[in-house]
Design an enzyme around this catalytic site. Structure first.
Site, PDB file in Angstrom:
ATOM      1  N   SER A 165       9.334  44.828  23.779  1.00  0.00           N
ATOM      2  CA  SER A 165       8.327  43.830  22.630  1.00  0.00           C
ATOM      3  C   SER A 165       8.083  45.009  21.568  1.00  0.00           C
ATOM      4  O   SER A 165       7.976  45.805  21.420  1.00  0.00           O
ATOM      5  CB  SER A 165       7.070  43.343  23.499  1.00  0.00           C
ATOM      6  N   TYR A 187      -1.255  43.163  27.423  1.00  0.00           N
ATOM      7  CA  TYR A 187       0.481  43.456  27.221  1.00  0.00           C
ATOM      8  C   TYR A 187       0.704  44.313  26.653  1.00  0.00           C
ATOM      9  O   TYR A 187       1.692  44.558  26.624  1.00  0.00           O
ATOM     10  CB  TYR A 187       1.050  42.344  26.304  1.00  0.00           C
ATOM     11  N   LYS A 198       4.583  46.316  27.932  1.00  0.00           N
ATOM     12  CA  LYS A 198       5.138  46.636  27.384  1.00  0.00           C
ATOM     13  C   LYS A 198       5.683  48.252  26.719  1.00  0.00           C
ATOM     14  O   LYS A 198       7.273  48.877  26.560  1.00  0.00           O
ATOM     15  CB  LYS A 198       5.259  46.115  26.309  1.00  0.00           C
TER      16      LYS A 198
END
Lengths: 252, 259
Positions: A139, A152, A156
């Site tokens: 991401s 998150y 990532k």
């Protein structure tokens, strides 16, 4: 057009969004695909639409046992595994100071452990075929800090690092490992409605939100032999937002 | 702003280009505060001499166009003659310039590259023989946040600043065996005479798109430079030190694009 003729791919999180688009483009280009997801109904329907070249397997990517079943299915149904797309992912927004260890754990289980188990599961099958291509969906949150993306973002960035180690260790086996870093793409994960097309998304230089197919085309390229000398690399696909400060949209 | 406590630079002799004012002058003040000696160079003769005079006997001024190799040799010779060594070099001199790609002229592009990039390269070449022959040194190249990301309407400037960042890494590898360290500093929005011209304002709250919400002060970059000049950073080379209030880390909480 890039061909994937003869290749067998496993795509996780393929019931909808980017995973579904990747699986669909794979089949269009001649590959056979095992589509996996925890969303059983949607996943089955998506696979059925793609006909005989696709199978659906219910699959929790955080479970090593589930992974063994997925690889067994690919080998039994299609004869092996050439491509793995670690696409399944979870996102929950929270300020760092309001984030919980439970949620961090849950996100790491899917986004990081999922990719880790996936690599471990497919490598023997890829070695048996003389090589392969692993594509890890990271991401923009794996390239920079983004507020409210602590768990998150950690997952990532970890996937990006895992990719590099994997590329170093597996290169000699002819297995390539790359990470893809999408920006805002019009999927359920985006969490809101965005007007599609030019002008609908001023936050990025191309002024539009990404389509799942935009990412799918890049993943097709990385899955194909057209990218045969690329490994350990980060592919940013974000409408230009990572290039720097985005100027305001010109007045009409 | 509270007075910044810098690292120990006792006995260090440092050349700082473009140090008549702004970041360069702030770095010069830090060097002297840390016990070092500094040769301030600049094309601005009057201001440079005044800045050096304010720092007393530990500072000298030498007029200097960084794009001229002969002047570089004169600066190095002057420094050795006055203070007996060259332990540090801060390639700070630079010009801001630019404009949209379809407007900027080739002349301007070449001028910016000549000062901001070629000047840095000549400077490194000028000091390296002395540093190699005398047990090492520290070179600090002032790049920019525009050397870490794209910044619209700064084509020539950001080309030079990215190039300085890359060149510093090559130099760091080549010079490490000679104990010459090379690092780059990447200031974000800093309030100086140079940036005041393009509208940078000091004070809290003026820059909501930077995590810290304000432009930096020249002294805050000077202290980073002083650290890299000092032995406190003796194992740091080829590194990029952003001094930008978090600007290049990512979007701020208020400006995040959910995705």
């Amino acid at each position: 057009m890039t061909t994937l003729s003869g290749k067998v791919a496993v795509v996780t999180g393929a019931a909808r969004g980017m995973g579904e688009a990747e699986a669909r483009l794979f089949v269009e280009r001649g590959a056979r695909v095992v589509m996996t997801d925890v969303l059983e109904e949607e996943g089955r329907a998506a696979a059925e639409k793609l006909g005989g070249a696709a199978r659906f397997v219910r699959h929790d990517v955080s479970s090593a046992e589930d992974w063994a079943r997925v690889v067994e299915t690919a080998v039994a149904e299609f004869g092996g595994v050439d491509v793995l797309v670690n696409n399944a992912g979870l996102l929950r927004h929270a300020l760092l100071m309001e984030e919980t260890a439970e949620n961090l754990d849950r996100i790491l289980k899917v986004n990081l452990f999922g990719a880790f188990h996936g690599i471990q599961a497919v490598v023997p099958a890829m070695k048996a075929r003389g090589g392969g291509s692993i594509i890890n969906i990271s991401s923009l949150a794996g390239l920079q800090g983004i507020p409210r993306h602590a768990a998150y973002g950690a997952s990532k960035w970890a996937v990006r690092g895992l990719t590099k180690t994997a590329a170093l260790e597996l290169g000699e086996d002819g297995i390539r490992v790359n990470s893809v870093h999408p920006g805002a793409v019009d999927t359920a994960m985006l969490g809101r409605t965005v007007e599609r097309g030019r002008g609908g998304f001023p936050a990025v230089p191309l002024r539009r939100v990404g389509e799942p197919e935009d990412i799918g085309e890049l993943v097709v390229f990385l899955a194909s032999d057209a990218s045969s000398w690329m490994t350990g690399t980060e592919f940013v696909i974000d409408g230009g937002s990572m290039s720097g400060i985005v100027p305001p949209m010109r007045a009409e | 702003m509270a007075e910044l406590q810098g690292p120990n630079l006792a006995g260090k002799v440092v050349i700082i280009t473009g140090a008549a004012g702004g970041l360069g002058a702030a770095a010069a003040r830090q060097v002297v505060a840390g016990g070092g000696k500094v040769v301030i160079t600049d094309v601005q003769e009057e201001l440079g001499a005044k800045t050096a005079a304010e720092l007393g006997d530990a500072a000298r001024f030498h007029k200097h166009d960084v794009s001229d190799p002969a002047q570089w040799q004169a600066v190095v010779d002057f420094t050795v003659a006055e203070f007996g060594a060259v332990d540090g070099l801060v390639n700070n001199a630079g010009v801001t310039a630019g404009g949209p790609f379809d407007v900027e002229s080739l002349e301007n592009f070449e001028r910016v590259i000549k000062i901001n990039l070629t000047g840095v390269w000549i400077g490194m070449q000028a000091v390296i023989p002395f540093m190699k022959a005398h047990g090492g040194g520290s070179i600090v190249n002032i790049s920019s946040a525009a050397g870490l990301m794209g910044l619209p309407y700064t084509g020539s400037y950001s080309a030079a600043k990215w190039a300085v960042r890359g060149m510093g890494k090559t130099a760091a590898i080549e010079l490490a065996p000679f104990k010459v360290r090379v690092n780059s500093v990447h200031p974000g929005m800093i309030y100086t005479p140079m940036t005041a011209v393009v509208g940078i304002q000091p004070g809290e709250g003026n820059y909501p798109k930077t995590p810290m919400g304000r432009a930096g002060e020249a002294e805050e970059v000077g202290s980073a430079v002083a650290y890299l000049l000092s032995d406190a950073s003796s194992y740091v080379t080829g590194a990029e030190l952003a001094v930008d209030g978090g600007w290049t880390v990512g979007p701020t909480v208020q400006n995040v694009v959910e995705g």
